[in-house]
Design an enzyme around this catalytic site. Structure first.
Site, PDB file in Angstrom:
ATOM      1  N   GLY A 104      53.488  27.928  31.100  1.00 13.11           N
ATOM      2  CA  GLY A 104      53.770  28.328  32.483  1.00 13.11           C
ATOM      3  C   GLY A 104      52.994  27.486  33.495  1.00 13.11           C
TER       4      GLY A 104
ATOM      5  N   LEU B 174      53.935  38.110  22.905  1.00  6.02           N
ATOM      6  CA  LEU B 174      52.628  38.761  22.722  1.00  6.02           C
ATOM      7  C   LEU B 174      52.757  40.250  22.417  1.00  6.02           C
ATOM      8  CD1 LEU B 174      50.073  37.666  25.458  1.00  6.02           C
ATOM      9  CD2 LEU B 174      49.749  37.729  22.994  1.00  6.02           C
TER      10      LEU B 174
ATOM     11  N   SER C 198      44.624  39.187  40.193  1.00  6.78           N
ATOM     12  CA  SER C 198      45.175  38.717  41.465  1.00  6.78           C
ATOM     13  C   SER C 198      44.491  39.405  42.634  1.00  6.78           C
ATOM     14  CB  SER C 198      46.662  39.059  41.477  1.00  6.78           C
ATOM     15  OG  SER C 198      47.187  38.974  42.771  1.00  6.78           O
TER      16      SER C 198
ATOM     17  N   THR D 227      45.967  40.687  44.735  1.00  3.77           N
ATOM     18  CA  THR D 227      46.822  41.839  45.039  1.00  3.77           C
ATOM     19  C   THR D 227      46.063  43.157  44.830  1.00  3.77           C
ATOM     20  OG1 THR D 227      49.076  42.674  44.745  1.00  3.77           O
ATOM     21  CG2 THR D 227      47.879  42.166  42.740  1.00  3.77           C
TER      22      THR D 227
ATOM     23  N   TYR E 220      54.193  45.378  39.615  1.00  6.54           N
ATOM     24  CA  TYR E 220      53.501  44.148  39.205  1.00  6.54           C
ATOM     25  C   TYR E 220      52.010  44.234  39.549  1.00  6.54           C
ATOM     26  CZ  TYR E 220      51.269  39.704  40.150  1.00  6.54           C
ATOM     27  OH  TYR E 220      50.334  38.715  40.231  1.00  6.54           O
TER      28      TYR E 220
ATOM     29  N   LYS F  20      48.232  44.573  37.166  1.00  6.85           N
ATOM     30  CA  LYS F  20      46.978  43.806  37.248  1.00  6.85           C
ATOM     31  C   LYS F  20      45.782  44.768  37.301  1.00  6.85           C
ATOM     32  CE  LYS F  20      48.732  39.757  37.026  1.00  6.85           C
ATOM     33  NZ  LYS F  20      48.607  39.030  35.756  1.00  6.85           N
TER      34      LYS F  20
ATOM     35  N   TYR G 137      42.987  35.559  41.322  1.00  8.87           N
ATOM     36  CA  TYR G 137      43.525  34.396  42.022  1.00  8.87           C
ATOM     37  C   TYR G 137      44.023  34.800  43.393  1.00  8.87           C
ATOM     38  CZ  TYR G 137      44.462  32.988  37.107  1.00  8.87           C
ATOM     39  OH  TYR G 137      44.398  32.729  35.763  1.00  8.87           O
TER      40      TYR G 137
ATOM     41  N   ASN H 101      46.287  32.483  46.350  1.00 10.72           N
ATOM     42  CA  ASN H 101      47.658  31.951  46.215  1.00 10.72           C
ATOM     43  C   ASN H 101      47.664  30.521  45.657  1.00 10.72           C
ATOM     44  OD1 ASN H 101      47.860  34.268  48.098  1.00 10.72           O
ATOM     45  ND2 ASN H 101      49.996  33.647  48.215  1.00 10.72           N
TER      46      ASN H 101
ATOM     47  N   LEU I 186      56.214  31.192  48.552  1.00  9.70           N
ATOM     48  CA  LEU I 186      56.381  30.323  49.718  1.00  9.70           C
ATOM     49  C   LEU I 186      56.547  28.840  49.356  1.00  9.70           C
ATOM     50  CD1 LEU I 186      56.412  29.970  52.802  1.00  9.70           C
ATOM     51  CD2 LEU I 186      53.920  29.819  52.723  1.00  9.70           C
TER      52      LEU I 186
HETATM   53  C1  UD1 Z   1      52.386  37.810  45.912  1.00  6.88           C
HETATM   54  C2  UD1 Z   1      51.317  38.747  45.464  1.00  6.88           C
HETATM   55  C3  UD1 Z   1      50.423  38.079  44.466  1.00  6.88           C
HETATM   56  C4  UD1 Z   1      51.225  37.573  43.321  1.00  6.88           C
HETATM   57  C5  UD1 Z   1      52.273  36.629  43.820  1.00  6.88           C
HETATM   58  C6  UD1 Z   1      53.128  36.277  42.628  1.00  6.88           C
HETATM   59  C7  UD1 Z   1      50.550  40.328  47.073  1.00  6.88           C
HETATM   60  C8  UD1 Z   1      49.667  40.546  48.242  1.00  6.88           C
HETATM   61  N1  UD1 Z   1      50.505  39.113  46.586  1.00  6.88           N
HETATM   62  O1  UD1 Z   1      51.745  36.855  46.711  1.00  6.88           O
HETATM   63  O2  UD1 Z   1      49.501  38.979  43.970  1.00  6.88           O
HETATM   64  O3  UD1 Z   1      50.396  36.959  42.392  1.00  6.88           O
HETATM   65  O4  UD1 Z   1      53.072  37.272  44.825  1.00  6.88           O
HETATM   66  O5  UD1 Z   1      54.387  35.886  42.935  1.00  6.88           O
HETATM   67  O6  UD1 Z   1      51.240  41.185  46.596  1.00  6.88           O
HETATM   68  N2  UD1 Z   1      56.793  33.778  52.747  1.00  6.88           N
HETATM   69  C9  UD1 Z   1      57.747  33.435  53.688  1.00  6.88           C
HETATM   70  N3  UD1 Z   1      58.968  33.023  53.235  1.00  6.88           N
HETATM   71  C10 UD1 Z   1      59.290  32.935  51.919  1.00  6.88           C
HETATM   72  C11 UD1 Z   1      58.299  33.279  50.955  1.00  6.88           C
HETATM   73  C12 UD1 Z   1      57.062  33.721  51.411  1.00  6.88           C
HETATM   74  O7  UD1 Z   1      57.510  33.507  54.888  1.00  6.88           O
HETATM   75  O8  UD1 Z   1      60.425  32.558  51.584  1.00  6.88           O
HETATM   76  C13 UD1 Z   1      55.453  34.213  53.190  1.00  6.88           C
HETATM   77  C14 UD1 Z   1      55.087  35.620  52.778  1.00  6.88           C
HETATM   78  O9  UD1 Z   1      55.491  36.536  53.750  1.00  6.88           O
HETATM   79  C15 UD1 Z   1      53.570  35.501  52.674  1.00  6.88           C
HETATM   80  C16 UD1 Z   1      53.327  34.055  52.252  1.00  6.88           C
HETATM   81  O10 UD1 Z   1      54.517  33.364  52.579  1.00  6.88           O
HETATM   82  O11 UD1 Z   1      52.989  35.679  53.922  1.00  6.88           O
HETATM   83  C17 UD1 Z   1      53.025  33.901  50.789  1.00  6.88           C
HETATM   84  O12 UD1 Z   1      54.035  34.566  50.035  1.00  6.88           O
HETATM   85  P1  UD1 Z   1      54.168  34.420  48.454  1.00  6.88           P
HETATM   86  O13 UD1 Z   1      54.106  32.992  48.077  1.00  6.88           O
HETATM   87  O14 UD1 Z   1      55.354  35.209  48.035  1.00  6.88           O
HETATM   88  O15 UD1 Z   1      52.840  35.072  47.910  1.00  6.88           O
HETATM   89  P2  UD1 Z   1      52.199  36.513  48.167  1.00  6.88           P
HETATM   90  O16 UD1 Z   1      53.201  37.472  48.643  1.00  6.88           O
HETATM   91  O17 UD1 Z   1      50.980  36.295  48.973  1.00  6.88           O
END
Ligand code: UD1
Length: 347
Positions: free
Chosen positions: A13, A62, A128, A130, A155, A159, A183, A185, A206
């Site tokens: 992964g 696993l 995480s 999270t 999810y 954790k 972790y 991000n 993101l």
């Molecule tokens: C989430 C979880 C994290 C987990 C991860 C795994 C929480 C707080 N965090 O991270 O524990 O390990 O997912 O996938 O639950 N965004 C946009 N547009 C997009 C995608 C994301 O604007 O298309 C923004 C989100 O609103 C956020 C940021 O980008 O503010 C990061 O998002 P993302 O990459 O999904 O991570 P988390 O949500 O922080």
């Protein structure tokens, strides 16, 4: 001479593969197990290309305890286990909670049950940020002693529960030590662009969505909200380079094997200490790559945390680990990786 055998679950992964590279670079013998449910066997070629060594690999689940025991028999003397193997899609976990509880919990229980029998000394668990939920203002940046909050998704709950399983097992007198890494991000790819993140289907995170939009694979990125209580209104996270993150695992393994842990279970935040907004990430990406990202501000995403970033001082001082890569270089590495994927697709 190898420094010893390390079992890396989920090693094909995203974070697992980068960690396998760093472990091999540090002189460990790596054994990877993965059920390939969200990764690709060709990642092994990438690890070999970067390090010159092909890690041992077994395709297995696993949750299959008998198969896991066979593995410990086949590879005697495993010193440490790093457990990356888990499902991680927040949205899917809300729709299919039992898939998440079954896979993420049973795999940890199986490891806990078998490790003492095979004299494994240490267990590193991928947790995480999270578990902190939205920390109250006085806890930002967030330290390891900030209270855990009720998980916003199954999810996230897996954790927290896995952290508790590890804690309870060790408190009951288990013979191994554990380091729990929380972790923030993780983003970016190996600087060679030989390995990186390979999201299945439409990315939920993101960065892969940004790079796919920049590449024209996705038409438009949705920015989830600009009405948060942050300087530019978009959410704030602590984006950490995946290679920096991987290196922390090597330090954690060294620490357990060399009996340097101060407590039987240690917890460390892995982040940069710097919070960046979604819009700051987009602007920086455009600046370092010269590529425009077509995006639109849309409504908030359900369950999103407004702002969280790490206080990494404990990892900095106790582990001697610091995130060193700049966000500029990290975003450039993510783009280089996306371009490599596109070049491969044309072949
Ligand atoms: C989430 C979880 C994290 C987990 C991860 C795994 C929480 C707080 N965090 O991270 O524990 O390990 O997912 O996938 O639950 N965004 C946009 N547009 C997009 C995608 C994301 O604007 O298309 C923004 C989100 O609103 C956020 C940021 O980008 O503010 C990061 O998002 P993302 O990459 O999904 O991570 P988390 O949500 O922080």
């Amino acid at each position: 001479m190898s420094k010893g055998r390390i079992l890396v679950t989920g090693g094909t992964g995203y974070i697992g593969s980068h960690t396998a590279v760093e472990l091999q670079n540090a002189g460990y013998e790596v054994i990877i197990i993965d059920n390939l449910s969200n990764s690709n066997i060709e990642v092994l070629d990438g690890i070999e290309k970067i390090t010159g060594i092909r890690p041992a690999f077994k395709e297995m689940d696993l949750c299959d305890k008998a198969a896991l025991e066979d593995l410990f028999v086949q590879y005697p003397g495993i010193l440490g286990v790093i457990n990356f193997a888990a499902y991680k899609a927040v949205g899917e976990s809300v729709k299919m909670p039992l898939k998440y509880y079954h896979n993420n919990l049973v795999s940890v229980v199986n490891l806990m049950e078998l490790m003492p029998k095979y004299n494994v000394k240490g267990f590193v668990f991928s947790s995480s940020c999270t578990v902190y939920g939205q920390p109250d203002k006085e806890y930002l940046p967030v330290t390891e002693s900030a209270p855990r909050k009720k998980a916003m998704s199954p999810y996230g709950n897996t954790k927290a529960i896995c952290e508790d399983i590890i804690h309870d097992t060790i408190t009951s007198g288990a013979t191994f030590k554990s380091i729990i890494l929380r972790y923030f991000n993780p983003i970016g790819a190996h600087p060679t662009a030989i390995i990186g993140e390979l999201p299945n289907g439409v990315p939920q995170n993101l960065l892969p969505f940004v790079t796919q939009t920049a590449a024209g694979i996705r038409e438009q990125l949705s920015v989830y909200g600009n009405d948060y209580n942050t300087p530019d209104g978009s959410c704030i996270r602590d984006y950490i380079n995946v290679v920096d993150l991987a290196k922390a695992h090597v330090i954690a393994v060294d620490r357990m094997i060399q009996d340097k842990c101060l407590e039987p279970v240690e917890i460390f935040n892995l982040g940069t200490g710097r919070g960046l907004s979604v819009l700051e990430i987009l602007n920086t990406f455009e600046k370092v790559t010269g590529v425009k990202v077509n995006y639109k501000i849309v409504g908030r995403r359900e369950g999103d945390i407004e702002q969280v970033w790490a206080d990494p001082v404990k990892a900095n001082t106790v582990l001697g680990w610091t995130a060193t890569e700049s966000v500029e270089d990290t975003l450039a590495s993510a783009w280089k990786w996306q371009q490599k994927l596109m070049a491969d697709a044309k072949k």
